[in-house]
Scaffold this motif. Sequence first.
Motif, PDB file in Angstrom:
ATOM      1  N   LYS A  51      91.736   1.851  67.915  1.00  0.00           N
ATOM      2  CA  LYS A  51      90.756   3.276  67.648  1.00  0.00           C
ATOM      3  C   LYS A  51      90.522   3.534  65.942  1.00  0.00           C
ATOM      4  O   LYS A  51      89.135   3.926  65.361  1.00  0.00           O
ATOM      5  CB  LYS A  51      90.551   4.040  68.678  1.00  0.00           C
ATOM      6  CG  LYS A  51      90.466   4.043  69.740  1.00  0.00           C
ATOM      7  CD  LYS A  51      90.938   4.898  70.275  1.00  0.00           C
ATOM      8  CE  LYS A  51      90.746   5.081  71.753  1.00  0.00           C
ATOM      9  NZ  LYS A  51      91.232   5.993  73.474  1.00  0.00           N
TER      10      LYS A  51
ATOM     11  N   LEU B 163      88.443   0.979  63.711  1.00  0.00           N
ATOM     12  CA  LEU B 163      86.772   1.120  63.674  1.00  0.00           C
ATOM     13  C   LEU B 163      85.987   1.962  61.942  1.00  0.00           C
ATOM     14  O   LEU B 163      86.206   3.041  62.007  1.00  0.00           O
ATOM     15  CB  LEU B 163      86.095   2.012  65.271  1.00  0.00           C
ATOM     16  CG  LEU B 163      86.768   1.243  66.298  1.00  0.00           C
ATOM     17  CD1 LEU B 163      86.490   2.388  67.037  1.00  0.00           C
ATOM     18  CD2 LEU B 163      86.202  -0.511  66.539  1.00  0.00           C
TER      19      LEU B 163
ATOM     20  N   VAL C  34      85.954   7.899  71.596  1.00  0.00           N
ATOM     21  CA  VAL C  34      85.858   6.869  72.338  1.00  0.00           C
ATOM     22  C   VAL C  34      86.839   6.544  72.856  1.00  0.00           C
ATOM     23  O   VAL C  34      87.966   6.157  72.082  1.00  0.00           O
ATOM     24  CB  VAL C  34      85.677   6.018  70.185  1.00  0.00           C
ATOM     25  CG1 VAL C  34      85.172   4.277  70.743  1.00  0.00           C
ATOM     26  CG2 VAL C  34      84.386   6.579  69.402  1.00  0.00           C
TER      27      VAL C  34
ATOM     28  N   VAL D 127      81.683   2.740  71.521  1.00  0.00           N
ATOM     29  CA  VAL D 127      81.899   2.889  69.706  1.00  0.00           C
ATOM     30  C   VAL D 127      80.332   2.484  69.566  1.00  0.00           C
ATOM     31  O   VAL D 127      80.331   2.271  68.393  1.00  0.00           O
ATOM     32  CB  VAL D 127      82.600   1.029  70.281  1.00  0.00           C
ATOM     33  CG1 VAL D 127      82.061   0.736  68.828  1.00  0.00           C
ATOM     34  CG2 VAL D 127      83.946   1.187  70.168  1.00  0.00           C
TER      35      VAL D 127
END
Length: 198
Positions: free
Chosen positions: A29, A32, A186, A192
């Motif tokens: 994560k 991202l 998330v 996302v």
Amino acid sequence: MSTTGPHTVVFHALVLAGGRSSRLGGRPKAGLRRGGRTLLELTVDAVGAAAGVVVVGPEDLVVPEGVLRTREDPPYAGPAAGIAAGLGALAVLEPAEWTMTLACDMPGVSQAVPLLLEAARTGDGAAGYVSVPPGGHRQPLAALYRSDVLRRAFAGQDAADRSVFSFVRDLPLRDVTVPEDATADVDTWDDVHRHHLT
């Protein structure tokens, strides 16, 4: 922090970035992106006023310059273990009265940071301040704790695979109302897309 006034909240920040991301097929994560910035970079940016920052995550995780890094023991032992490891890493810095804990998977957490700091600046001597979205639950990974209180809560305990609440639920904490999306995390690919991440 270059200057401190009589009402300045001096704090360290502890950013958790060590999860498995199992529901994202193992894609970290922290990497991202939104607007060209990673979630980790956005989270560290949110605590730009911190006297020191530690990121708890894997050894191959790229962290911003000037940021400490450590790893929970054992790896993937959960956020409480991450906090314990982060507190250990922060011990090399000059002490700060407060420690902020942030998970790196909350894209809107920058909205919570100033509210937590303001609560501490004008507060009532509580042991800490915890983000709570309207109609939601306390988020101990978007919170500001008195450093000595947090260290005592974790001292001498094995934090592996325990919940953060098991360490902080008995502390005299105060709720701080934050925007709905400040603590939205998330976990899935739907999250996302909803947060416009890539």
